[in-house]
Design a protein around this motif. Structure first.
Motif, PDB file in Angstrom:
ATOM      1  N   TRP A 912       0.836  -1.213   0.000  1.00 43.26           N
ATOM      2  CA  TRP A 912       0.000   0.000   0.000  1.00 43.26           C
ATOM      3  C   TRP A 912       0.869   1.261   0.000  1.00 43.26           C
ATOM      4  O   TRP A 912       0.553   2.244  -0.680  1.00 43.26           O
ATOM      5  N   ALA A 913       1.958   1.221   0.745  1.00 43.95           N
ATOM      6  CA  ALA A 913       2.871   2.375   0.765  1.00 43.95           C
ATOM      7  C   ALA A 913       3.402   2.646  -0.639  1.00 43.95           C
ATOM      8  O   ALA A 913       3.499   3.806  -1.074  1.00 43.95           O
ATOM      9  N   VAL A 914       3.745   1.554  -1.363  1.00 46.83           N
ATOM     10  CA  VAL A 914       4.216   1.706  -2.748  1.00 46.83           C
ATOM     11  C   VAL A 914       3.094   2.272  -3.623  1.00 46.83           C
ATOM     12  O   VAL A 914       3.276   3.246  -4.362  1.00 46.83           O
ATOM     13  N   ARG A 915       1.918   1.636  -3.529  1.00 51.75           N
ATOM     14  CA  ARG A 915       0.802   2.023  -4.395  1.00 51.75           C
ATOM     15  C   ARG A 915       0.380   3.482  -4.160  1.00 51.75           C
ATOM     16  O   ARG A 915       0.197   4.253  -5.097  1.00 51.75           O
ATOM     17  N   SER A 916       0.204   3.865  -2.884  1.00 47.39           N
ATOM     18  CA  SER A 916      -0.286   5.216  -2.591  1.00 47.39           C
ATOM     19  C   SER A 916       0.724   6.267  -3.033  1.00 47.39           C
ATOM     20  O   SER A 916       0.357   7.327  -3.537  1.00 47.39           O
ATOM     21  N   ASN A 917       2.024   5.955  -2.866  1.00 43.46           N
ATOM     22  CA  ASN A 917       3.044   6.907  -3.319  1.00 43.46           C
ATOM     23  C   ASN A 917       3.042   7.027  -4.840  1.00 43.46           C
ATOM     24  O   ASN A 917       3.184   8.122  -5.399  1.00 43.46           O
ATOM     25  N   MET A 918       2.844   5.886  -5.515  1.00 41.42           N
ATOM     26  CA  MET A 918       2.792   5.901  -6.977  1.00 41.42           C
ATOM     27  C   MET A 918       1.574   6.677  -7.462  1.00 41.42           C
ATOM     28  O   MET A 918       1.621   7.375  -8.473  1.00 41.42           O
ATOM     29  N   LEU A 919       0.461   6.560  -6.756  1.00 39.88           N
ATOM     30  CA  LEU A 919      -0.749   7.304  -7.126  1.00 39.88           C
ATOM     31  C   LEU A 919      -0.509   8.816  -7.015  1.00 39.88           C
ATOM     32  O   LEU A 919      -0.949   9.593  -7.865  1.00 39.88           O
ATOM     33  N   THR A 920       0.201   9.204  -5.963  1.00 37.56           N
ATOM     34  CA  THR A 920       0.522  10.626  -5.785  1.00 37.56           C
ATOM     35  C   THR A 920       1.428  11.120  -6.911  1.00 37.56           C
ATOM     36  O   THR A 920       1.214  12.198  -7.486  1.00 37.56           O
ATOM     37  N   ILE A 921       2.456  10.315  -7.235  1.00 41.10           N
ATOM     38  CA  ILE A 921       3.374  10.676  -8.333  1.00 41.10           C
ATOM     39  C   ILE A 921       2.594  10.754  -9.650  1.00 41.10           C
ATOM     40  O   ILE A 921       2.767  11.686 -10.455  1.00 41.10           O
ATOM     41  N   GLU A 922       1.720   9.754  -9.863  1.00 40.62           N
ATOM     42  CA  GLU A 922       0.905   9.725 -11.084  1.00 40.62           C
ATOM     43  C   GLU A 922       0.051  10.994 -11.197  1.00 40.62           C
ATOM     44  O   GLU A 922      -0.051  11.611 -12.264  1.00 40.62           O
ATOM     45  N   ASN A 923      -0.556  11.407 -10.087  1.00 39.35           N
ATOM     46  CA  ASN A 923      -1.383  12.623 -10.079  1.00 39.35           C
ATOM     47  C   ASN A 923      -0.580  13.845 -10.510  1.00 39.35           C
ATOM     48  O   ASN A 923      -1.019  14.653 -11.326  1.00 39.35           O
ATOM     49  N   GLU A 924       0.608  13.977  -9.926  1.00 33.10           N
ATOM     50  CA  GLU A 924       1.438  15.149 -10.221  1.00 33.10           C
ATOM     51  C   GLU A 924       1.866  15.169 -11.695  1.00 33.10           C
ATOM     52  O   GLU A 924       1.810  16.205 -12.361  1.00 33.10           O
ATOM     53  N   LEU A 925       2.299  13.980 -12.184  1.00 31.02           N
ATOM     54  CA  LEU A 925       2.763  13.909 -13.567  1.00 31.02           C
ATOM     55  C   LEU A 925       1.606  14.089 -14.544  1.00 31.02           C
ATOM     56  O   LEU A 925       1.755  14.691 -15.614  1.00 31.02           O
ATOM     57  N   TYR A 926       0.449  13.563 -14.173  1.00 29.34           N
ATOM     58  CA  TYR A 926      -0.749  13.733 -15.012  1.00 29.34           C
ATOM     59  C   TYR A 926      -1.037  15.226 -15.186  1.00 29.34           C
ATOM     60  O   TYR A 926      -1.307  15.710 -16.290  1.00 29.34           O
ATOM     61  N   THR A 927      -0.948  15.948 -14.063  1.00 32.44           N
ATOM     62  CA  THR A 927      -1.205  17.392 -14.105  1.00 32.44           C
ATOM     63  C   THR A 927      -0.174  18.102 -14.992  1.00 32.44           C
ATOM     64  O   THR A 927      -0.519  18.996 -15.784  1.00 32.44           O
ATOM     65  N   LYS A 928       1.084  17.691 -14.871  1.00 35.55           N
ATOM     66  CA  LYS A 928       2.135  18.304 -15.691  1.00 35.55           C
ATOM     67  C   LYS A 928       1.894  18.046 -17.180  1.00 35.55           C
ATOM     68  O   LYS A 928       2.083  18.932 -18.016  1.00 35.55           O
ATOM     69  N   ILE A 929       1.465  16.817 -17.482  1.00 34.22           N
ATOM     70  CA  ILE A 929       1.196  16.478 -18.898  1.00 34.22           C
ATOM     71  C   ILE A 929       0.041  17.335 -19.424  1.00 34.22           C
ATOM     72  O   ILE A 929       0.106  17.905 -20.513  1.00 34.22           O
ATOM     73  N   GLU A 930      -1.004  17.417 -18.631  1.00 31.05           N
ATOM     74  CA  GLU A 930      -2.173  18.205 -19.040  1.00 31.05           C
ATOM     75  C   GLU A 930      -1.819  19.685 -19.190  1.00 31.05           C
ATOM     76  O   GLU A 930      -2.392  20.405 -20.006  1.00 31.05           O
TER      77      GLU A 930
END
Length: 1626
Positions: A912-930
Motif C-alpha cells: 500500500w505504501a508503494v501504491r499510494s506513493n505511486m498514485l501521488t506521483i501519477e497525479n502530479e505527472l498527469y497534471t504536468k502532462i495536461e
C-alpha cells in the motif's frame, strides 16, 4: 561433709559439660564458616536450589573449601558416589592437606648416627587445621537443608549405596533426631531365595524401605579401637564399595566433628543368586563414636536390633565396658562380641551369645565367620525391624512429628482412609472414573472421527454427540469424595504444607499397590522370559501365541495395579476437560474445577513433572494441557524455553539420565516406568543466564519405545506416534540406545529416523544427540570409532527405508537432519558398577552425564528456544496431525501460520505504501502532462521519484525480518517476499508509465484541437467583448443578455468549426448483430437469443444441459448403480470395458470426488464446471483485449469487436475438440452476446471521453456558459481585470475540483486500508468480513455469486463498504478530508498569486509574464491553461491578484462543501484503488468444494493453497449420481475419512481422501487438513437457505444428503462468531 563433696563434683561435671557444649558449638560454627554455610543453618537448602541449570560441575581439578558443598551436592545429584571423596586445594596457610615432611639440619658424615634415628622426634604443629572430613561435609549439608532437600539428598545417597543417618544428634542442643521423613522415597528391591521341595525358589520384593520388615544387625564400639568397625561392616555386605565411610577412605582425618553420635543404617539386598551373602534383606546399623559415651543411641539400637555386634578392645573384668556387656548378655537378644586383643575363633558362649577374636586374623576369614554366625542366628526366630516404628521410640525427636508434616500427612490420610481394603482397580473405578473406561472410550471415538465411512457428516455428528455424552457422564462422575478431598487440600493448604501433603499422598498411594505390583511384575518377568526363549528358537507354534496372550493378560493386570499421584492429577485433568468442553459452571457443592489448571501450574513451576500424554489411553488431553500452560504463562510470563525430548527403549534408563542431569523427579523404579510423556521445567540459574537466550529447559520424558505393556499389533503405530510427537516438540531430541543388540537398535533407529523425516517434511528442524548406554568397553577409542561407523551406516540404512515409506528423497541420515556422528553420539558406561541391587552407580556414568549435559547446553546456547505459548501451539499442532494418522499431509503449524498471516498483513502495508506513493506521483505527472509541461515519462525518473519511499519500505522490511521475535521462522519467506515487493514496485512503476504514456498519446492526439481551443477561446472572447460593446447601453436584463448571446452563439460555433468534421456517436447493437451474422450465425438465431435475454446471466446458469448436443449414439443415459467400494467398481468396469456405450458413459457421466454425480437429464457436474470455467476465462480474456484498445485516444472501431468475436469462437471450438459432446450454436451466440454486453459500457464510456476530448463542437458546447459569463461581465461594464480574474477563477475552480477529488480518493482509500477492519489485514481477514456481510444481510443471490464468482462478490463487497463508509458511516470524516485538500490547494494558489504578483512588479512585467509565472507555480497540482491575448491592456497585477483572491474565497468555500457524489466523476476512485490493492491475490479454488484460497500473494509457490472456510460441496450443486441428493460432506471431513475419490470425472483410478495430494495436478497444490472446528457458518447457511438451494439447483437435501439435525441448532450469531474462531485458528 560428703554431701558437700558430691555437690562440688556435680557442679564441676555440669561446668565441664557446659564448656564442652560451648566448645562443640564453636567448632560447629567454625566448620560451617569454612564451608561457607554460615546462614544456611537458618536459611536452609531447598530442592529448588538444585532443580536448576547452573555452572558445570568441577571434575578433575582440586577445588576450594568454599565450593566444596556445592560440588558435593552437584556430584551427588548426578549419582557420583565419589562426591564424598573430593580433593580440596589448600586455601590458606592454616589449612593443610598433608603435612609437609620436616627436614633436620645435620652435618653429614660417613657414619650413620643411629641416635638421630632413634631419638629425633617431631613436634607436630597442632595449630594447623587439616581439611574438612568428608562425612562432616555430608552432615553439614544435611543440617543445613530443609526436610524436602534432606529427603532428596538421602534418596541419592541410598542410590549411591551409602549408609544413611538414622539417629542424628542436633549440633546445637545435642537432642537425638530420627530423620524418618528422609527415608520415605527410598524403594528397595531384592530377591529372596527359599528352599521348597528341595529346590530354590526366588521371590522378588520391591517396597518402600520404611515399610520393609527386616532383621537389623547393629554394630557398637565400646572404647577405642585400632581397627575399623565400618570397614568390617563393608566387608560383610559389599566388599567392593565403602557403604560405611571408614578411616582408610580417601580424605579421612581424625578431626571428624558432626558424625560423632550418629547412627547410620544400610540394607543388604540379595540378588537371588548363589553367591549372595545373605538370602534375605537385612538392615545394618553402625553407631559412630564410643557407645559408652552415647548411651541413648546405644539403648535404642540394642532395643531395635535383631542381633547386636559389639567390638571391644579387650575383655577384662572391671573394664568400663563390662557393665554394658553384662546387660547385653542378660538380654534375650542375640549378641556377638568381637575382641580386638584376642585371636581365638568364634565361640558360642551360650545360646545366641557368641564371642570372636580379631587379633592377627585375616579380614576375609573374620568376615566369613561373622557372616556365618549372623546367617545362623537369623535362620531361627528373631525380631524384625521396621523403620516406621522409630516414631514410637521415646526420648528422641522424629522429624515426621513436626506439626507441618503431620498436617500434610493427616490431609493425605483422609484420602488414603477412603481406599483402605480396596483393590487398586476398584479404587480407580470408584474414585477415578473419569480417566477409566469413559476417557478411553472418548479417545477411541475421537480417533474414529478420522476413519469415517458412508454418510460422513451424519456419522460425524453422531460421534460428536457421543463424545459430548461421555463428557456429560464424566461431569456426573466427577464428584468423588477422593477428588473433593484432594483438590480442597491442594487449594487450601499453604505451599509447604501442600508439598508435604503431595509427598504423603504419593508415598501412601504408592504403598497401596506395592505388594500386588511386585507379584505381578515377577509373573510378568517370568512370562516374558518364556516368550523370549520361544522367539529365539523361532517357534511359531500355538504355544508362543498362548504365552503371548498370557503376557498380554498380565500386562493388563500390571496396568490396573498401578495407582499414584499421577493418576489423581490425570483425574483432575479429565474433570477439567469434561466441564470446560461443556462450558459448565462450577456448582456450590463442588470444588471449583476452573481453578485446577492454576493449581497444577503452581506445582509445575515448583518442579513437579506434569503429564503431557496419557500413556494408558495413548492420548494428549489438549484442553487440560493448554489451560495448564496458559496458567504457567500467567504466573511466569511467556518465557522462552529450550525443549529437550527424550526417546529410547523401555527401561533403558532415560528417566535416570534426566534425573541425574537436572536433579528431576521422573519415576525410575523398575516396573514403574514413565507411562506416556511427562514435562518438567528446569530453570536456568542467574549465574549462567547471560549465555542463553531462554529462561528454562523444558524436559519431556517418555515411556519407552517398544513398551512391553503395549506388546502387540498396535506397538509400532504407538511408537511412531510417540516418537513423532516428542521429536516434533523438542528443540533437541536425546535418543537413548541401550546395549549393543543390533535388533533392538534397529527397531529404535527406524522409528526415530522416520520421526525426524516427518519433521523435515513439515519444516520443523530439531537437533539430535544419541546416547549409547551400557557399552562394554567405552574406553577403547578404536571400538568407539567402529561403533560410530556402524551407527552411521545403520542410520543411513534406516533413512533409505523410511524414505520409501514416507515418500521422501533421502540417501542418508544427513539428508534428514543435521548430524555429525563424531560429535552427536555419546557413549555411556553401564549405570551400575557391579551387579545390582548392591552395586553403586558407575563413576564413569556420572562423568558421562556431566559431559552430555555440557554438550546439550553448548548446543542449546545456539538456540533461541521457543516461548511457552509457542510450545502450547506445537503440542496442539502435532497431536491434531497425529490423530489423522496422516501426519505429513495434515500437520498444521499454527505458530507458523500466525507468523505468516502477520507477514501478509505487513506485506499489505508495504504494497500500500508503494501504491499510494505511486498514485501521488501519477497525479502530479498527469497534471504536468495536461499543463503541457511534460511530453515524455522515463522509467528512470519514476524510479528516482519512488526511491525515497521504496528505500524506507525496504528498510522496514529488513528490520521486520531481522528484529522480529520470530525471525528464524520468517527467514524461510524472506527471499520470496523481498522478490515479491520488488516485482510489485516494478509493476506499479511500469503501470504508471503505461497510463501516463497513454495520457501523453491522448494529449498528442488532440494537439490540433488543443491549438484550436486556444484560437477558439481568443476568438470567442473577442466576439463576446465586441458584442458586449455593441449592446452596452441597450440590453440590461439577464433574459435579454441571454437572448442576445444565444442568437449569435450558434453562428459563432458554426463559423469556428466550419472546417472540422464532427465525431459521430456509435451504435454497438448494430455492430454486434452484423459481426455475429458475419461469423455465419442466422439472423433468426441472433434475434431469438437477444429476445430471450438468457445470455445476460449465462455465467450464473444453474445447468448448461440445454446447450449440449450429442453425436450419433451418444445419449445421457444413467443406468449404473452407485459404486460403494473399489472392489465392486473394478468388477463392474472389467465387464464393461470395450463397450462403446459404457466408454461414453464413463466419460460423460462423472465419477468424481466423493461419488458426486449428476441426476437424470442434466449435464455431469464436472462438465458443468468446465463450461462455467470456459465462460469465466473467455469473459476475463475478452475484457483484457477490449481494455487494451486505444478507444479513449483514437475512438471506437468495429474491428475491436470482430477481434473479440473471433477469439471467442476459437475458444469454443478448442473446448469442443476436447469433449465427447458438442455445444449448440446458440451457446456460442449467447456467449458472444454476453461478452459484448460486458464490454458495452466500457466501450461507450471510452468513446464518450474520446469525443469530449477530440470533437470541437462538443468542446465548444461545454464552454458556452463560461463565455456567456465573460460576455455578461463586459456588458455590465466590468474592466478587463475583472473579466480576466473571473476567467482565471473559473478555470481554477474546475481544476481544483479535479485535484481535490483525485487526492480525496487516494486519501479515503488510504484511510480505509489502514483503519477499516475489513481492509486493514490480510486476504483471510477480508474473506472473513465478506462472509460476515453475506450472513448479516442473508442475501442468497450474494451467496450464489460468492460461490460461483468469488472475486466478483469481493469486489461488490469492497464497493458497498466504500460507499457506506463515505456516504453514511463516515460522511463527516470524508467531508473533512475534502476540506483539508481544498485548504491545501487554497494555500498553494494564494502563495502562487503573491509570488507571481511580486515578481511581475519587481521586474515590471506584463500580463503574459504574470500568467506564465502563476501557471508554473501551480502546475504540479492543478491543470491550468488560460488565454491572455485579449487582456494585454491589464497593467495592474495587484488589482488582478485582488480580483482573483475575491473569487478564490467563494470558489474554495463552494468546493469545500462539494457533494461527495462528485468523486465518482474523476479519474481516481477509492473503491477501485482498494479493489486493485486487495484483490491482487490468489483466487485459485479448492478442487473439492471450490472455496477460494486465502493467500495474500498471487503466486505463493512453493506454499500450497489453503483456506480455513471449507464448505459442503452441495452448496455448489454437487450431488450423488443417479439421484437428486445434494452432497453435504465437508472436504475437511472427507480428508479425515477412509473414503476414496476419482481425481477426474472420466478417471478410473481412485485415491484415498487422506492422501488426496497424491492424485497430482490441482490436488497436489492444495493443503486441506482435517478440521476440529465445527464449521458452524456453512452448516447454518445450508439450513437457512435449504429451500432456496433446492429450488436453485432443482435438487434435494435428502437420503445421503440429509442435513443432520444437529446442524439446525446453530444460530446466525453463532455462525458469524465461528468466522472469528476460524480466523484466529488460522
Amino acid at each position: 561433709m560428703d554431701m558437700s563433696g558430691n555437690k562440688d563434683k556435680q557442679s564441676v561435671r555440669t561446668s565441664e559439660e557446659i564448656n564442652r557444649m560451648k566448645q562443640y558449638q564453636r567448632e560447629t560454627e567454625t566448620l560451617l564458616d569454612r564451608l561457607h554455610l554460615q546462614g544456611k543453618h537458618q536459611q536452609k537448602f531447598t530442592p529448588a536450589d538444585f532443580i536448576k541449570i547452573g555452572p558445570p560441575v568441577k571434575q578433575d581439578q582440586d577445588i576450594c573449601e568454599k565450593d566444596l558443598v556445592h560440588t558435593f551436592l552437584q556430584r551427588l545429584m548426578m549419582l557420583d558416589y565419589r562426591a564424598r571423596y573430593i580433593p580440596v586445594r589448600q586455601d590458606s596457610p592454616e589449612v593443610s592437606h598433608l603435612n609437609p615432611v620436616p627436614v633436620f639440619d645435620t652435618v653429614e658424615t660417613d657414619d650413620i648416627d643411629l641416635d638421630e634415628l632413634f631419638y629425633t622426634s617431631v613436634n607436630s604443629d597442632q595449630s594447623k587445621q587439616t581439611h574438612v572430613h568428608p562425612m562432616d561435609v555430608q552432615m553439614a549439608v544435611f543440617h543445613c537443608s530443609d526436610s524436602f532437600f534432606k529427603q532428596k539428598m538421602i534418596t541419592k545417597l541410598s542410590q549411591c549405596q551409602y549408609a544413611l543417618p538414622l539417629l542424628v544428634p542436633d549440633p546445637v542442643t545435642k537432642d537425638i533426631n530420627c530423620p524418618l521423613w528422609t527415608f520415605r522415597q527410598i524403594i528397595k528391591t531384592w530377591k529372596i531365595t527359599q528352599i521348597k521341595d528341595k529346590s530354590n525358589t526366588v521371590t522378588m520384593k520391591s517396597m518402600p524401605i520404611c515399610k520393609a520388615e527386616t532383621p537389623m544387625v547393629s554394630f557398637l564400639r565400646l572404647g577405642s579401637l585400632s581397627l575399623s568397625k565400618s570397614h568390617l561392616m563393608n566387608s560383610l555386605i559389599n566388599d567392593r564399595h565403602s557403604t560405611f565411610f571408614h578411616r582408610n577412605c580417601p580424605g579421612s582425618t581424625k578431626s571428624r566433628h558432626l558424625m560423632d553420635g550418629v547412627a547410620e543404617i544400610a540394607w543388604y539386598c540379595p540378588a537371588g543368586k548363589p553367591n549372595d551373602a545373605f538370602t534375605d534383606c537385612i538392615a545394618f546399623c553402625n553407631l559412630r563414636a564410643d557407645a559408652l559415651l552415647t548411651e541413648r543411641q546405644r539403648d535404642i539400637l540394642t532395643e531395635k536390633s535383631s542381633v547386636s555386634v559389639v567390638l571391644v578392645p579387650t575383655l577384662e573384668r572391671g573394664d568400663r565396658s563390662t557393665t554394658v556387656i553384662s546387660a547385653l548378655l542378660k538380654s534375650p537378644k542375640p549378641l556377638i562380641i568381637l575382641i580386638a586383643d584376642n585371636d581365638c575363633g568364634a565361640v558360642q558362649v551360650k545360646n545366641g551369645k557368641y564371642k570372636m577374636g580379631l587379633k592377627d586374623r585375616n579380614q576375609f576369614d573374620v568376615s566369613e565367620e561373622l557372616r556365618g554366625i549372623i546367617r545362623n542366628i537369623l535362620s531361627g526366630p528373631h525380631i524384625s525391624f521396621q523403620l516406621e516404628t522409630m516414631s514410637e521410640v521415646s526420648g528422641i525427636r522424629v522429624d515426621e512429628d513436626d506439626t507441618i508434616c503431620q498436617k500434610g500427612k493427616s490431609a493425605a490420610m483422609r484420602i488414603v482412609n477412603l481406599l483402605q481394603g480396596m483393590d487398586v482397580s476398584q479404587i480407580k473405578d470408584k474414585f477415578l472414573s473419569c480417566q477409566g473406561q469413559l476417557w478411553h472410550e472418548w479417545c477411541r471415538i475421537k480417533k474414529e472421527l478420522y476413519h469415517l465411512k458412508g454418510h460422513i457428516e451424519k456419522e460425524k455428528c453422531q460421534k460428536e454427540q457421543k463424545l459430548k455424552q461421555i463428557r456429560q457422564d464424566q461431569c456426573t462422575a466427577s464428584r468423588s469424595e477422593l477428588m473433593k478431598l484432594f483438590t480442597e487440600s491442594l487449594s487450601s493448604l499453604p505451599s509447604t504444607d501442600r508439598e508435604y501433603f503431595l509427598k504423603w499422598t504419593q508415598i501412601l498411594t504408592d504403598a497401596l499397590s506395592t505388594d500386588d505390583f511386585s507379584s505381578i511384575l515377577q509373573s510378568y518377568d517370568e512370562k516374558w522370559s518364556e516368550v523370549l526363549a520361544l522367539k529365539k528358537k523361532h517357534d511359531k507354534s500355538d504355544q508362543l501365541k498362548k504365552k503371548q496372550t498370557e503376557l498380554d493378560q498380565i500386562s493388563a493386570k500390571l496396568q490396573s495395579a498401578t495407582f499414584g499421584l499421577e493418576h489423581i492429577f490425570r483425574e483432575m485433568g479429565q474433570i477439567y476437560e469434561a466441564h470446560a468442553s461443556l462450558e459448565k459452571q462450577p456448582k456450590r457443592e463442588q470444588t471449583d474445577w476452573s481453578k485446577y489448571p492454576e493449581l497444577a501450574a503452581e506445582l509445575m513451576i515448583s518442579g513437579h513433572p506434569m503429564e503431557l500424554m496419557d500413556g494408558d489411553a495413548g492420548h494428549v488431553p489438549l484442553i487440560w494441557v493448554s489451560s495448564l500452560l496458559d496458567e504457567v504463562i500467567k504466573k511466569l510470563g511467556n518465557k522462552r524455553v529450550f525443549v529437550l525430548s527424550v526417546l529410547g527403549v523401555q527401561s533403558s534408563g532415560k528417566s535416570t539420565i534426566l534425573n541425574a542431569m537436572f536433579g528431576l523427579q521422573f519415576a525410575v523404579s523398575a516396573g514403574r516406568c514413565t507411562k506416556g510423556a511427562f514435562m518438567q521445567l528446569v530453570k536456568v540459574s542467574e549465574e549462567i543466564k547471560k549465555d542463553f537466550q531462554f529462561d528454562y529447559v523444558l524436559v519431556v520424558d517418555t515411556e519407552g519405545l517398544r513398551a512391553l505393556e503395549l506388546a502387540g499389533n498396535t506397538t509400532l503405530h504407538h511408537d511412531n506416534e510417540l516418537a513423532t510427537f516428542v521429536v516434533g516438540l523438542g528443540n533437541m531430541t536425546l535418543i537413548n540406545i541401550f546395549g549393543e543388540n543390533p535388533a533392538d537398535m534397529q527397531d529404535v533407529l527406524q522409528i526415530v529416523v522416520q520421526a525426524f523425516m516427518r519433521m523435515k517434511k513439515v519444516k520443523l528442524s530439531p537437533s539430535c544427540v544419541f546416547v549409547h548406554q551400557n557399552v562394554t568397553d567405552i574406553a577403547a577409542a578404536e571400538k568407539n570409532m567402529d561403533g560410530k561407523r556402524r551407527l552411521q551406516e545403520k542410520l543411513d540404512q534406516m533413512a533409505q527405508l523410511a524414505a520409501k515409506e514416507e515418500d521422501f528423497d533421502a540417501e542418508c541420515f544427513n539428508d534428514v537432519i543435521a548430524f555429525d556422528v563424531q560429535k552427536d553420539v555419546k557413549y555411556f558406561a553401564q549405570l551400575w558398577d557391579g551387579n545390582p541391587p548392591m552395586a553403586p552407580p558407575n563413576p564413569g556414568y556420572s562423568e558421562s552425564i556431566q559431559e552430555l549435559k555440557n554438550f546439550i547446553l553448548s548446543k542449546a546456547s545456539q538456540s533461541a528456544g521457543i516461548t511457552l505459548s509457542e510450545f502450547k501451539g506445537k503440542i496442539q499442532d502435532l497431536w491434531n496431525a497425529l490423530l489423522t494418522e496422516q501426519f505429513v499431509f495434515n500437520f498444521k503449524n499454527t505458530l507458523e501460520i500466525a507468523v505468516y498471516r502477520k507477514l501478509e498483513a505487513e506485506y499489505g502495508n508495504w504494497t500500500w505504501a508503494v501504491r499510494s506513493n505511486m498514485l501521488t506521483i501519477e497525479n502530479e505527472l498527469y497534471t504536468k502532462i495536461e499543463n503541457g509541461k511534460l511530453d515524455k515519462v522515463e522509467l528512470s525518473y519514476l524510479h528516482k521519484e519512488m526511491s525515497k519511499t521504496y528505500g524506507k519500505i525496504k528498510k522496514d522490511m529488513t528490520n521486520y525480518f531481522d528484529d522480529n521475535a520470530d525471525k528464524e521462522m520468517l527467514a524461510q519467506w524472506r527471499g520470496r517476499f523481498e522478490r515479491k515487493i520488488n516485482e510489485f514496485h516494478d509493476e506499479q512503476v511500469r503501470g504508471v508509465k503505461r497510463k501516463l504514456d497513454e495520457v501523453i498519446q491522448q494529449k498528442n492526439a488532440r494537439k490540433k484541437l488543443d491549438e484550436k481551443k486556444t484560437e477558439f477561446e481568443n476568438k470567442l472572447l473577442q466576439k463576446s467583448k465586441e458584442l458586449a460593446h455593441q449592446l452596452q447601453d441597450k440590453a440590461k436584463g439577464e433574459d435579454e443578455l441571454k437572448k442576445q448571446f444565444n442568437s449569435v452563439w450558434r453562428s459563432w460555433v458554426s463559423e469556428l468549426t466550419a472546417d472540422t468534421k464532427p465525431i459521430e456517436d456509435i451504435n454497438l447493437k448494430e455492430d454486434q448483430s452484423a459481426i455475429l451474422h458475419g461469423l455465419g450465425f442466422e439472423w433468426s438465431l441472433i434475434d431469438k437469443s437477444k429476445r430471450r435475454g438468457k445470455y445476460i446471466k449465462i455465467s450464473e446458469a444453474r445447468d448448461y444441459f440445454d446447450y449440449v448436443t450429442l453425436t450419433k449414439h451418444h445419449q445421457l443415459c444413467d443406468t449404473s448403480q452407485i459404486l460403494q467400494d473399489d472392489e465392486k467398481k473394478s468388477k463392474t468396469t472389467k465387464g464393461q470395458r470395450g463397450n462403446p456405450l459404457w466408454e461414453l458413459r464413463k466419460k460423460i457421466e462423472p465419477t468424481p470426488q466423493n461419488e458426486k454425480h449428476t441426476s437424470r437429464s442434466s449435464l455431469p457436474y464436472e462438465e458443468q464446471r468446465l463450461i462455467r470455467s470456459l465462460i469465466g476465462n473467455v469473459e476475463q480474456q475478452t475484457m483484457d483485449i477490449i481494455k487494451n484498445k486505444p478507444v479513449a485516444t483514437r475512438g471506437y472501431s468495429s474491428a475491436y469487436l470482430q477481434e473479440v468475436a473471433k477469439y471467442v469462437k476459437d475458444k469454443v471450438t478448442e473446448f469442443k475438440s476436447k469433449r465427447n459432446y458438442g455445444l449448440k450454436k446458440k451457446f456460442t451466440v449467447d456467449l458472444l452476446l454476453y461478452v459484448f454486453d460486458r464490454a458495452e459500457s466500457w466501450l461507450s464510456e471510452s468513446h464518450k471521453k474520446f469525443k469530449m476530448n477530440n470533437d470541437a463542437l462538443s468542446y465548444l458546447e461545454s464552454k458556452k456558459m463560461q463565455y456567456y459569463n465573460s460576455f455578461r461581465s463586459f456588458c455590465t461594464g466590468s474592466s478587463s481585470v475583472v473579466v480576466f480574474g473571473e476567467l482565471i477563477c473559473e478555470k481554477l475552480k474546475s481544476s481544483t475540483v479535479e485535484a481535490v477529488c483525485n487526492q480525496t480518493a487516494i486519501d479515503l482509500a488510504g484511510e480505509m486500508k489502514c483503519s477499516f477492519p475489513a481492509f486493514s489485514g490480510n486476504r483471510l481477514n477480508l474473506e472473513k468480513h465478506v462472509l460476515k456481510s453475506l450472513a448479516e444481510k442473508e442475501d442468497f443471490d450474494g451467496f450464489i455469486t460468492y460461490i460461483r464468482h468469488p472475486r466478483k462478490q469481493v469486489e461488490t463487497f469492497i464497493k458497498e463498504e466504500v460507499q457506506k463508509y463515505i456516504f453514511t458511516e463516515n460522511k463527516d470524516r470524508a467531508q473533512n478530508i475534502v476540506k483539508k485538500n481544498v485548504e491545501d490547494i487554497k494555500q498553494l494558489v494564494s502563495r502562487a498569486l503573491f509570488t507571481a504578483t511580486e515578481k511581475v512588479k519587481a521586474q515590471r512585467g506584463n500580463t503574459e509574464m504574470w500568467v506564465k509565472e502563476f501557471s508554473s507555480l501551480i502546475r504540479d497540482k492543478l491543470t491550468f491553461t488560460v488565454s491572455y491575448q485579449n487582456f494585454s491592456d491589464i497593467n495592474n497585477s495587484d488589482f488582478l491578484k485582488e480580483e482573483i483572491e475575491k473569487g478564490l474565497e467563494s470558489i474554495m468555500k463552494e468546493v469545500s462543501s462539494l457533494s461527495l457524489e462528485k468523486l465518482k466523476e474523476f479519474r481516481n476512485q477509492p473503491d477501485q484503488i482498494l479493489i486493485n490493492q486487495l484483490c491482487n491475490c490468489c483466487w485459485v479454488t479448492c478442487p473439492f468444494c471450490a472455496a477460494v484460497c486465502t493467500n495474500t500473494l498471487k503466486d505463493h509457490s512453493p506454499d500450497k493453497h489453503s483456506v480455513p472456510f471449507h464448505r459442503p460441496s452441495g452448496i455448489e450443486g454437487w450431488h450423488t449420481r443417479n439421484t437428486v441428493e445434494l452432497v453435504i460432506d465437508f472436504c475437511t471431513s472427507l480428508v479425515a475419512s477412509d473414503r476414496c475419490f476419482h481425481p477426474h470425472h472420466d478417471s478410473g483410478e481412485t485415491f484415498p481422501y487422506k492422501e488426496f495430494q497424491k492424485a497430482g495436478g490441482k490436488y497436489a497444490t492444495w493443503n486441506i487438513t482435517p478440521d476440529e472446528s465445527k464449521l458452524t457458518y456453512w452448516k447454518w447457511f445450508v439450513c437457512r437457505f435449504q429451500a432456496q438451494l433446492e429450488y436453485h439447483y432443482k435438487l434435494k437435501f435428502k437420503g445421503r444428503g440429509e442435513i443432520p439435525s444437529e446442524w439446525r441448532q446453530h444460530s446466525k450469531q453463532e455462525a458469524i462468531k465461528s468466522l472469528d474462531e476460524m480466523y484466529n485458528l488460522h
